[in-house]
Design an enzyme around this catalytic site. Structure first.
Site, PDB file in Angstrom:
ATOM      1  N   CYS A 131       0.820  -1.225   0.000  1.00 53.43           N
ATOM      2  CA  CYS A 131       0.000   0.000   0.000  1.00 53.43           C
ATOM      3  C   CYS A 131       0.853   1.275   0.000  1.00 53.43           C
ATOM      4  O   CYS A 131       0.352   2.349  -0.321  1.00 53.43           O
ATOM      5  CB  CYS A 131      -0.932   0.015   1.205  1.00 53.43           C
ATOM      6  SG  CYS A 131      -1.917  -1.469   1.338  1.00 53.43           S
ATOM      7  N   HIS A 272      -3.581   6.782   2.717  1.00 51.68           N
ATOM      8  CA  HIS A 272      -3.938   5.466   2.180  1.00 51.68           C
ATOM      9  C   HIS A 272      -5.338   5.115   2.686  1.00 51.68           C
ATOM     10  O   HIS A 272      -5.648   5.302   3.854  1.00 51.68           O
ATOM     11  CB  HIS A 272      -2.915   4.428   2.656  1.00 51.68           C
ATOM     12  CG  HIS A 272      -3.326   3.034   2.327  1.00 51.68           C
ATOM     13  ND1 HIS A 272      -3.742   2.668   1.069  1.00 51.68           N
ATOM     14  CD2 HIS A 272      -3.404   1.904   3.092  1.00 51.68           C
ATOM     15  CE1 HIS A 272      -4.046   1.386   1.062  1.00 51.68           C
ATOM     16  NE2 HIS A 272      -3.855   0.903   2.279  1.00 51.68           N
ATOM     17  N   ASN A 302      -9.963  -0.837   0.141  1.00 51.18           N
ATOM     18  CA  ASN A 302      -8.503  -0.737   0.110  1.00 51.18           C
ATOM     19  C   ASN A 302      -8.002  -1.275  -1.238  1.00 51.18           C
ATOM     20  O   ASN A 302      -8.122  -2.461  -1.514  1.00 51.18           O
ATOM     21  CB  ASN A 302      -7.934  -1.555   1.284  1.00 51.18           C
ATOM     22  CG  ASN A 302      -6.421  -1.509   1.364  1.00 51.18           C
ATOM     23  OD1 ASN A 302      -5.756  -1.071   0.438  1.00 51.18           O
ATOM     24  ND2 ASN A 302      -5.886  -1.982   2.476  1.00 51.18           N
TER      25      ASN A 302
HETATM   26  N1  ACO Z   1     -18.247  -9.347   9.396  1.00 51.89           N
HETATM   27  C1  ACO Z   1     -18.699  -9.609  10.656  1.00 51.89           C
HETATM   28  N2  ACO Z   1     -17.883  -9.900  11.672  1.00 51.89           N
HETATM   29  C2  ACO Z   1     -16.567  -9.926  11.437  1.00 51.89           C
HETATM   30  C3  ACO Z   1     -16.023  -9.674  10.161  1.00 51.89           C
HETATM   31  C4  ACO Z   1     -16.926  -9.381   9.129  1.00 51.89           C
HETATM   32  N3  ACO Z   1     -16.525  -9.113   7.882  1.00 51.89           N
HETATM   33  N4  ACO Z   1     -14.693  -9.779  10.246  1.00 51.89           N
HETATM   34  C5  ACO Z   1     -14.378 -10.069  11.512  1.00 51.89           C
HETATM   35  N5  ACO Z   1     -15.511 -10.171  12.235  1.00 51.89           N
HETATM   36  C6  ACO Z   1     -15.651 -10.470  13.643  1.00 51.89           C
HETATM   37  C7  ACO Z   1     -14.445 -11.165  14.191  1.00 51.89           C
HETATM   38  O1  ACO Z   1     -14.545 -12.561  13.982  1.00 51.89           O
HETATM   39  C8  ACO Z   1     -14.501 -10.788  15.656  1.00 51.89           C
HETATM   40  O2  ACO Z   1     -15.441 -11.616  16.272  1.00 51.89           O
HETATM   41  P1  ACO Z   1     -15.157 -12.191  17.764  1.00 51.89           P
HETATM   42  O3  ACO Z   1     -15.054 -10.963  18.649  1.00 51.89           O
HETATM   43  O4  ACO Z   1     -16.353 -13.037  18.040  1.00 51.89           O
HETATM   44  O5  ACO Z   1     -13.861 -12.931  17.655  1.00 51.89           O
HETATM   45  C9  ACO Z   1     -15.088  -9.377  15.630  1.00 51.89           C
HETATM   46  O6  ACO Z   1     -15.729  -9.240  14.345  1.00 51.89           O
HETATM   47  C10 ACO Z   1     -14.062  -8.279  15.798  1.00 51.89           C
HETATM   48  O7  ACO Z   1     -12.959  -8.560  14.938  1.00 51.89           O
HETATM   49  P2  ACO Z   1     -11.663  -7.680  14.985  1.00 51.89           P
HETATM   50  O8  ACO Z   1     -10.614  -8.311  14.151  1.00 51.89           O
HETATM   51  O9  ACO Z   1     -11.352  -7.346  16.404  1.00 51.89           O
HETATM   52  O10 ACO Z   1     -12.185  -6.343  14.264  1.00 51.89           O
HETATM   53  P3  ACO Z   1     -11.452  -4.959  14.191  1.00 51.89           P
HETATM   54  O11 ACO Z   1     -12.263  -3.956  14.890  1.00 51.89           O
HETATM   55  O12 ACO Z   1      -9.987  -5.060  14.532  1.00 51.89           O
HETATM   56  O13 ACO Z   1     -11.553  -4.660  12.623  1.00 51.89           O
HETATM   57  C11 ACO Z   1     -10.244  -4.765  10.590  1.00 51.89           C
HETATM   58  C12 ACO Z   1     -10.964  -5.547  11.707  1.00 51.89           C
HETATM   59  C13 ACO Z   1     -11.273  -3.940   9.863  1.00 51.89           C
HETATM   60  C14 ACO Z   1      -9.577  -5.744   9.663  1.00 51.89           C
HETATM   61  C15 ACO Z   1      -9.198  -3.823  11.230  1.00 51.89           C
HETATM   62  O14 ACO Z   1      -8.444  -4.536  12.163  1.00 51.89           O
HETATM   63  C16 ACO Z   1      -8.283  -3.175  10.208  1.00 51.89           C
HETATM   64  O15 ACO Z   1      -8.684  -2.310   9.440  1.00 51.89           O
HETATM   65  N6  ACO Z   1      -6.993  -3.519  10.242  1.00 51.89           N
HETATM   66  C17 ACO Z   1      -5.967  -2.822   9.405  1.00 51.89           C
HETATM   67  C18 ACO Z   1      -6.060  -3.117   7.937  1.00 51.89           C
HETATM   68  C19 ACO Z   1      -4.967  -2.383   7.210  1.00 51.89           C
HETATM   69  O16 ACO Z   1      -4.784  -1.195   7.382  1.00 51.89           O
HETATM   70  N7  ACO Z   1      -4.165  -3.058   6.419  1.00 51.89           N
HETATM   71  C20 ACO Z   1      -2.969  -2.415   5.877  1.00 51.89           C
HETATM   72  C21 ACO Z   1      -2.910  -2.300   4.468  1.00 51.89           C
HETATM   73  S1  ACO Z   1      -3.393  -3.742   3.557  1.00 51.89           S
HETATM   74  C22 ACO Z   1      -2.109  -4.069   2.401  1.00 51.89           C
HETATM   75  O17 ACO Z   1      -1.022  -3.680   2.530  1.00 51.89           O
HETATM   76  C23 ACO Z   1      -2.456  -4.991   1.252  1.00 51.89           C
END
Ligand code: ACO
Length: 345
Positions: A131, A272, A302
């Protein structure tokens, strides 16, 4: 052994290197296929409410089966060339930032070169910084043009992430989309314009937080690895989120400090577009209103290396960037790479 032949270099004086490197044009391309959150929630156990609340994403674009990364890259590049009022014949450097090359070999840049009809004297290569790839590419192109050895560069960020997403994994498949953005970079004799500075870095010890574990030289593809989905994106979202906020804050703070600037002097921040909550955290840290940020994560999700050049092109076309303005680009991605760039228009 015969004595070495003395080669006489041309005596014509080399052109003087430019004083600054500027963006001469921008362009972007989004494939026609639209995938909304509600459509996704029919495929995996998710909901529009969860995706919007956790990420800010409402829909993303998906390339067609016949549409490769190079096709989107070429379309974005043609728009950038038209904006710069230049033709493919004017380009002597092409950098394609991507983690979704058309093929593992050769570079997608060479495929784009042929599609655009760039001269065979143009240097063409891919750059993998996920990214942050566009900012890495912009810095590389700027340095090569500043050397005086290249005149006009195309820097493209292009991705077909839909090809490397595990569509059964709800924790990642809701996040990504396809698209391309491009800029034309050239030299200028006016000081203080264009790319004012960059701050690049990487946290290699955390590569495993965001990677595609299979299909490379350390784990070549086998029927078992393919069946296990090892050739798709794996991400530890929570850890990546925390590091993303920290690294983007640092990259923004460092570049402002290096240039003796205060965040308030930035007219538009192009972050980003991974997650609206990450962008909100950066805004809070910089003590800038969210309105100062250009945001389109709701429409594209993304798109990795394509994310910043698409946003930059849309921001310019929406009148969000005016002559004399300072723009801050800031990114974070797999590697884990990060980077920031300051541009004076
Ligand atoms: N729909 C419903 N529930 C979901 C989903 C979904 N799509 N995905 C995860 N959940 C659930 C999980 O299973 C978890 O359930 P649990 O509490 O029963 O275990 C709950 O939702 C919370 O999951 P978290 O992983 O804690 O969610 P979080 O608030 O951290 O959000 C996310 C997840 C959106 C992925 C976030 O962590 C994020 O944006 N991370 C950074 C991504 C990023 O910036 N990447 C860098 C660039 S990518 C690249 O370089 C290609």
């Amino acid at each position: 052994m015969s004595p070495p032949t003395v080669v006489t270099l041309s005596s014509s004086p080399a052109p003087l290197p430019p004083v600054s490197t500027v963006i001469l044009g921008t362009g972007s391309y989004a494939p026609a296929g639209l995938l909304t959150n509600s459509e996704l929630s029919k495929r995996v156990d998710t909901s529009d409410e969860w995706i919007v609340t956790r990420t800010g994403i409402r829909e993303r674009r998906i390339a067609g089966p016949e549409e490769a990364t190079s096709d989107m890259a070429a379309k974005a590049a043609l728009a950038a060339l038209a904006d710069a009022k230049l033709t493919p014949a004017d380009i002597d450097l092409l950098i394609v930032a991507t983690i979704t090359p058309d093929l593992p070999m050769p570079a997608t840049a060479c495929i784009v070169q042929a599609k655009l009809g760039l001269p065979t004297t143009a240097a063409c290569f891919d750059l993998n910084a996920a990214c942050s790839g566009f900012i890495y590419g912009l810095d590389t192109a700027s340095a090569m043009i500043a050397s005086g050895r290249y005149r006009h560069a195309l820097v493209i960020g292009a991705e077909k992430l839909s090809a490397i997403v595990d569509w059964k994994d709800r924790t990642t498949c809701v996040l990504f989309g396809d698209g391309a953005g491009a800029v034309v970079v050239g030299g200028s004799s006016r000081p203080g314009l264009g790319l004012v500075g960059t701050r690049l870095g990487a946290i290699g010890e955390s590569v495993d937080l965001l990677c595609i574990p299979g299909g490379g030289s350390s784990a070549p593809a086998t029927p078992a690895s393919i069946a296990a989905g090892d050739h798709t994106i794996k991400m530890k979202g929570k850890e990546v989120f925390k590091l993303a906020v920290r690294a983007m804050e640092e990259a923004a703070r460092d570049i402002l400090e290096q240039h003796g600037l205060h965040a308030d002097q930035i007219a538009c921040v192009i972050p980003h577009q991974a997650n609206l909550r990450i962008i909100e955290a950066i805004a809070q840290y910089l003590e800038l209103p969210l309105e100062r940020f250009f945001i389109n994560v709701d429409r594209y999700g993304n798109t990795s290396a394509a994310s910043i050049p698409i946003a930059l092109d849309e921001a310019r076309r929406a009148g969000r960037i005016k002559p004399g303005d300072l723009t801050l680009l800031v990114a974070f991605g797999a590697g884990l790479t990060y980077g920031s760039a300051l541009i004076r228009w």
